[in-house]
Design a protein around this motif. Structure first.
Motif, PDB file in Angstrom:
ATOM      1  N   GLY A 160       0.906  -1.118  -0.023  1.00 16.06           N
ATOM      2  CA  GLY A 160       0.016   0.018   0.038  1.00 16.06           C
ATOM      3  C   GLY A 160       0.879   1.185  -0.062  1.00 16.06           C
ATOM      4  O   GLY A 160       0.303   2.357  -0.266  1.00 16.06           O
ATOM      5  N   HIS A 161       1.885   1.144   0.334  1.00 16.77           N
ATOM      6  CA  HIS A 161       2.954   2.306   0.314  1.00 16.77           C
ATOM      7  C   HIS A 161       4.138   2.184  -0.478  1.00 16.77           C
ATOM      8  O   HIS A 161       5.290   2.505  -0.291  1.00 16.77           O
ATOM      9  N   CYS A 167      -0.366  10.547   0.741  1.00 16.70           N
ATOM     10  CA  CYS A 167      -0.823   9.374   1.546  1.00 16.70           C
ATOM     11  C   CYS A 167      -0.806   9.767   2.944  1.00 16.70           C
ATOM     12  O   CYS A 167       0.185  10.563   3.422  1.00 16.70           O
ATOM     13  N   CYS A 190       0.638   8.075   5.071  1.00 20.14           N
ATOM     14  CA  CYS A 190       2.008   7.658   5.399  1.00 20.14           C
ATOM     15  C   CYS A 190       3.001   8.842   5.484  1.00 20.14           C
ATOM     16  O   CYS A 190       4.081   8.867   5.985  1.00 20.14           O
ATOM     17  N   ARG A 237       4.124  10.035   2.518  1.00 14.06           N
ATOM     18  CA  ARG A 237       4.630  10.212   1.231  1.00 14.06           C
ATOM     19  C   ARG A 237       3.552  10.436   0.148  1.00 14.06           C
ATOM     20  O   ARG A 237       2.445  10.481   0.627  1.00 14.06           O
ATOM     21  N   CYS A 294       1.182   7.118  -3.198  1.00 15.70           N
ATOM     22  CA  CYS A 294       1.253   5.735  -2.862  1.00 15.70           C
ATOM     23  C   CYS A 294      -0.121   4.778  -3.210  1.00 15.70           C
ATOM     24  O   CYS A 294      -0.985   5.529  -3.364  1.00 15.70           O
TER      25      CYS A 294
HETATM   26 ZN   LIG Z   1       1.799   5.775   1.821  1.00 21.78          ZN
END
Ligand SMILES: [Zn+2]
Ligand SMILES: [Zn+2]
Lengths: 425, 425
Positions: free
Chosen positions: A243-244, A254, A256, A258, A261
């Motif tokens: 997922g990333h 995203c 996260c 980032r 993603c």
């Molecule tokens: Zn991500």
């Protein structure tokens, strides 16, 4: 230096092989177990005797022959004990009681308040759900051989088991210890990607292949990986974060941190963003909760809504591309899809993915490629956690100390997590 | 059904473990080999006796003790035989003669005409380079135990070994058979990603870890993968095509036919396209051949050219993102870079990648992450092919038939390629 396998690890791997064979084959003779596992007849005989002595196996049938010893067919004794598998997500706890054949006996779920997620609150929820589930089946506490709990975060096996869950602001919460103190029984903690993969290895496509990617599509997305019979954990038990990985360099933000993603396009929030690009006023976007949104999308698809049909087309384009990456990198032949997005809209999404996929997969990796919804029954996270707990329990057989005290990691932790349970060959 | 490991496979894996330990430890006692491999003392004793009987091992030193049997230290006998490792690319054939300790003895390279690549022409080139290399070291043909050839395409172990090389319009060319008929010796064919990974496992970071990604940056790009000591081949020996995973959905056209692949940004032609975006009139773009282009970039970097400095920054952004995907998916801690782009501009590229990488890697997978240029000496493709050939040779020891006839795949082919040589445990 390289953590080397000890003969104890190898013995555990052989135990898990025999156990896995019993689940795959059903009641089996020693000869069938030997043939299926590739282990030596002597090793199989030793392990079967251990399992019989512990009551885990019983002799299911005896087939008399005119010459020689009768063939005994062995099977797991479902009533030798009970295991609870617990699926903890950000909004709920779902606990299932299993027998030793991993048949589900009873279930209890509770809702977690998303705004109250300190460790004490979550531990209370897990304990309550576990006890409620055991009450539904009227289980004798002495029958319980362990509880397996999947936590939504990074589960680190080093120095005990700690959980890092950024969405909850958890850092190094030693959840196993907290739960064992409350439940008075051995607890095994892991993360949901590892659990769904073990469930798929034992009860899904693992019956026909030892190499697979198990793709979860829900709020979060990820891919559990098994390669040649080994569950891939990675250096810090963090493998599978497909997922990333990138779909679009410098694309959508995203959670996260980032950009671009896969999860930002294929997680439920990603689907909401795609639908907002197609029709910002679409009524499905009025749903406050993600399950409500996905249900509204499924209803729209059934009703022929053009905007949600376009959403499925774009999502299939993203998903085929991202699955193509998994296939090109790992040359896996089996990808099974799971998670509640798959359950709700898989019947529309998967055929569209099949049409797109050949454009994303190298020709040499395309023949025989299977992409389908997982056939694992029930909650695969709870089932996988119960399977890990059973592995842990069997790993302690024949080892000095009470067999029901399943804390092998405390006694032999390796930095690589290699000595954690995994169905290996 | 799942192809099961036979006890013959397990025996081979144990052989490769002992062999790998001898390369890692140098001259070793049986006790040291037992400790390092985790195999039983009896298994190590059996395999060492096999190796001694075949002359592959010799007793290097004997250490007398006051009590008990003396300790014998064993080492591979470099002069038991010769192996040729051959690296075939689209524009050259590079053949290296190795002793049995895989020390290089002599080398010969020839250029291939890119426009003449029918199988007969390429086979001629491989035969010529191999014979020239053997002539440089004055090797007795009887000493040669095998030739390992890396082919630039998809090497399919099923039904003999065939090569599919779209750039050459090769389909199912049975290169092993063609070469064995010409050379009169056993030939083992594989692809360069597998070769560089085995070389890294034996002579690079494999000395400190059993899990790694070996990233090749050249005309093509790819990532060989080893997970917990197993070289990842995939269902059709096609794993590692990281170059054809996405960097940018629907981005630059890739020569595989897909859009937005990593190779379209990080292959040498991708670098040319990036520089053309920065400065379409840059003199480095006047170079007709890719090595000339990369050399011109390296010269520009040394001279402080702003356009090529910008090229390195953008390339580092692409590379950090694409390496981040490998780390997030597989949670590998060691990534080593190889290939001629790495050799020419790695000193500028790698530090820039280190700066970018934390933005692309999940926090739980970042601690301890190592990204560095490979330290494997010489041509890692030729070295890896020689290592595979040595594995194949040892795999035949103790098996009925002449030990120098190394055609195990012909006798026991499995659809998954599992019984191909691989350093596994
Ligand atoms: Zn991500
Ligand atoms: Zn491509």
């Amino acid at each position: 230096m390289v953590p080397r396998q000890t003969s104890h690890d190898l013995r555990n791997e052989s135990r898990f092989e025999v156990l896995h064979a019993l689940f795959t084959l059903g009641p089996s003779t020693r000869q069938e177990l030997t043939r299926h596992t590739g282990l030596s007849p002597a090793t199989v005989a030793t392990l079967v005797n251990e399992f019989l002595a512990a009551g885990v196996l019983r002799i299911a049938t005896v087939e008399r022959r005119t010459v020689g010893r009768p063939y005994e067919r062995l099977s797991i004794d479902p009533d030798r004990g009970r295991i609870v598998g617990v699926d903890v997500a950000e909004t709920y706890v779902d606990a299932t009681v299993f027998d030793l054949k991993l048949g589900p006996l009873g279930n209890s779920a509770i809702t977690l308040d998303e705004h109250k997620n300190d460790p004490a609150y979550v531990v209370d929820g897990i304990v309550t759900a576990t006890q409620n589930a055991l009450a539904t089946v009227d289980a004798d506490p002495a029958e319980l051989i362990g509880v397996g709990v999947s936590m939504p975060g990074q589960v680190q096996p080093d120095s005990g088991v700690s959980v890092f869950a950024p969405n909850w602001q958890w850092h190094d919460v030693r959840i196993e210890e907290l739960l064992e103190n409350r439940l008075g029984i051995s607890v095994y903690v892991d993360n949901p990607l590892k659990a769904i993969t073990l469930a798929e290895m034992w009860f899904g496509v693992g019956r026909v292949t030892d190499t697979m990617a198990v793709v979860n599509l829900g709020t979060g997305v990820g891919a559990g990986l098994a390669i040649e019979g080994t569950l891939i954990r990675g250096a810090t038990n963090n493998a599978g974060e497909w997922g990333h990985t990138l779909l679009q360099l410098d694309g959508r933000e995203c959670r996260c941190g980032r950009r671009g993603c896969v999860e930002a396009y294929l997680g439920v929030h990603g689907l909401e963003m795609t639908l907002a690009e197609i029709d910002p006023d679409h009524p499905a976007l009025q749903q406050l909760l993600q399950p409500g949104f996905i249900d509204a999308v499924a209803e729209g698809l059934a009703a022929g809504d053009a905007a949600v049909a376009e959403l499925v087309d774009r999502t299939a384009h993203y998903l085929a591309a991202a699955l193509g990456d998994l296939v090109n990198l790992l040359n896996v032949s089996y990808l099974t899809l799971t998670g509640w997005t798959t359950a709700a809209i898989g019947q529309w999404l998967i055929p569209a993915v099949h049409r797109e996929l050949p454009g994303h997969v190298l020709p040499g990796s395309l023949p025989g490629l299977v992409v389908e919804a997982s056939a694992v029954p029930g909650n695969p996270v709870a089932l996988g956690m119960a399977a890990f707990t059973l592995e842990q329990y069997l790993g302690k057989l024949g080892v000095p100390g009470p067999a029901s005290a399943l804390r092998p990691r405390r006694q032999g932790v390796s930095g690589s997590g290699q000595d954690r349970a995994s169905t290996g060959r």
